[in-house]
Design a protein around this motif. Sequence first.
Motif, short mmCIF file in Angstrom:
data_model
loop_
_atom_site.label_atom_id
_atom_site.label_comp_id
_atom_site.label_asym_id
_atom_site.label_seq_id
_atom_site.Cartn_x
_atom_site.Cartn_y
_atom_site.Cartn_z
N ASP A 199 0.81 -1.22 0.00
CA ASP A 199 0.00 0.00 0.00
C ASP A 199 0.84 1.26 0.00
N ILE A 200 2.01 1.18 0.64
CA ILE A 200 2.85 2.35 0.87
C ILE A 200 4.31 1.94 0.72
N ILE A 201 5.14 2.84 0.23
CA ILE A 201 6.59 2.62 0.22
C ILE A 201 7.21 3.54 1.26
N ASP A 202 8.04 2.93 2.10
CA ASP A 202 8.78 3.69 3.11
C ASP A 202 10.25 3.70 2.72
N LEU A 203 10.90 4.82 2.93
CA LEU A 203 12.33 4.95 2.62
C LEU A 203 13.12 5.09 3.90
N ASN A 204 14.18 4.30 4.01
CA ASN A 204 15.03 4.36 5.19
C ASN A 204 16.12 5.40 4.99
N MET A 205 16.03 6.49 5.72
CA MET A 205 17.07 7.51 5.73
C MET A 205 17.55 7.74 7.15
N GLY A 206 17.48 6.66 7.96
CA GLY A 206 17.89 6.78 9.35
C GLY A 206 18.74 5.65 9.87
N CYS A 207 19.00 4.61 9.06
CA CYS A 207 19.76 3.47 9.55
C CYS A 207 21.18 3.90 9.93
N PRO A 208 21.62 3.62 11.18
CA PRO A 208 22.94 4.06 11.62
C PRO A 208 24.05 3.02 11.41
N VAL A 209 23.72 1.88 10.81
CA VAL A 209 24.71 0.81 10.66
C VAL A 209 25.79 1.24 9.65
N PRO A 210 27.07 1.13 10.02
CA PRO A 210 28.14 1.62 9.15
C PRO A 210 28.14 1.06 7.73
N LYS A 211 27.82 -0.24 7.57
CA LYS A 211 27.88 -0.82 6.23
C LYS A 211 26.80 -0.25 5.31
N VAL A 212 25.73 0.29 5.89
CA VAL A 212 24.71 0.97 5.11
C VAL A 212 25.12 2.42 4.85
N MET A 213 25.60 3.08 5.89
CA MET A 213 25.95 4.49 5.76
C MET A 213 27.14 4.71 4.81
N LYS A 214 28.06 3.77 4.78
CA LYS A 214 29.24 3.98 3.93
C LYS A 214 28.91 3.96 2.44
N THR A 215 27.74 3.44 2.10
CA THR A 215 27.30 3.47 0.70
C THR A 215 26.60 4.79 0.36
N GLY A 216 26.38 5.62 1.37
CA GLY A 216 25.64 6.86 1.17
C GLY A 216 24.17 6.74 1.46
N ALA A 217 23.73 5.56 1.92
CA ALA A 217 22.32 5.32 2.22
C ALA A 217 22.07 5.45 3.72
N GLY A 218 20.84 5.16 4.14
CA GLY A 218 20.51 5.24 5.55
C GLY A 218 20.70 6.64 6.10
N ALA A 219 21.25 6.72 7.32
CA ALA A 219 21.43 8.01 7.98
C ALA A 219 22.44 8.90 7.28
N ALA A 220 23.26 8.35 6.38
CA ALA A 220 24.21 9.17 5.62
C ALA A 220 23.48 10.19 4.75
N MET A 221 22.22 9.93 4.44
CA MET A 221 21.47 10.85 3.60
C MET A 221 21.13 12.15 4.32
N LEU A 222 21.27 12.16 5.63
CA LEU A 222 21.08 13.41 6.37
C LEU A 222 22.11 14.46 5.96
N LYS A 223 23.27 13.99 5.50
CA LYS A 223 24.33 14.92 5.07
C LYS A 223 24.21 15.31 3.60
N ASP A 224 23.28 14.68 2.91
CA ASP A 224 23.13 14.93 1.47
C ASP A 224 21.66 15.13 1.15
N PRO A 225 21.07 16.21 1.62
CA PRO A 225 19.63 16.40 1.47
C PRO A 225 19.16 16.49 0.03
N ASP A 226 19.98 17.01 -0.87
CA ASP A 226 19.57 17.09 -2.27
C ASP A 226 19.32 15.70 -2.84
N THR A 227 20.25 14.78 -2.55
CA THR A 227 20.07 13.41 -3.02
C THR A 227 18.87 12.76 -2.34
#
Length: 339
Positions: free
Chosen positions: A111-139
């Motif tokens: 019914d709905i798609i949710d996007l994870n922009m909060g995961c703090p796990v390093p292996k996710v953040m090092k790809t630029g995903a998860g909580a790393a997106m807080l530093k790249d709001p345009d993306t």
Amino acid sequence: MMRSLTDSWELGGVHVPNRVMLAPLAGIGNWFVRLQAKRYGAGMAVSEMVSSFGIHHGNEKTCTEMLRIHPEERRVGTDGSGGVTSLQLFGQDPDVMRSAAASVARVGGVDIIDLNMGCPVPKVMKTGAGAAMLKDPDTAVAVATAAREGSGLPVTVKLRSGERKGDRSGLDLAHRLVAEAGVAAITFHPRSAQVHHKGVPDYDLARELVETLPAPVILTGGLQDVASIRSAFEYTGAEAVMLARGCLGNPWLFAQVLGLREEPPTRAEVLDELDWVMDRAVEHLGPDRGGRYLRKFYPWYVTTLGEGTALQQALQQTSTVEEARAVLAPLRDAAAAAA
């Protein structure tokens, strides 16, 4: 206007039967965990985090297991309307996200798609995903826009308060996601990525977001028991609450928060529920993989049973469901005798 956790509401045009939800639990929130939450009253359940790249590139495990929507998920709900299913994606590439979101929409049952922009796990953040997106709001805005346009479904985003303590970038990003990407709601975890799940959530910050954001805010983080859940809901003014670790091994928490029951589960109820989980794990993964997979579930139910390390260790040494049931048999016999 007084609101109740039992009130229905609209999320991006989707009817949600109440305001208590299951959070996206990484590596846990498969179809039967979502179904379990709905059986006990959750108005909406969000899937575990799924890689947009895995979907885009047709990874077999991603596409056959993690995208599975069970027919029973559509037939449960406290008001008979069926529970709402949200599938959570992560990834930092807008084109890949557009493709993945389109594939999810074609699967049906979401019914709905949710996007994870909060995961703090390093292996996710090092790809630029998860909580790393807080530093790249345009993306982040581009990814959310792509998900909405690619799927045609309402899109929500899960955010942390910021990357580090004292960082409020999550609030700024929430406003941009709603205004520029057309996001339908924000799920807000008022802790920084730096602390993961430690410390007390900043509910004052959550309240500030609720008061300033022109879209619903769903509150998550630190919601472990009925009293804390109801208190945080009332204090922050959030549209809904999302339960995570507090409901692991304790799906009765959904029913208790909704006022459907007051008493804790009996030992017989806990054992029956664990038996249901074991059956579903076999249905999901087969007897061999299911037996191994269940080792992550046993600790939660052992805690709810009030048992100690002896049972815990015995269950962790099992490799099949049959072995685990043999370990649990004396407890089941004792529960039956006490009934």
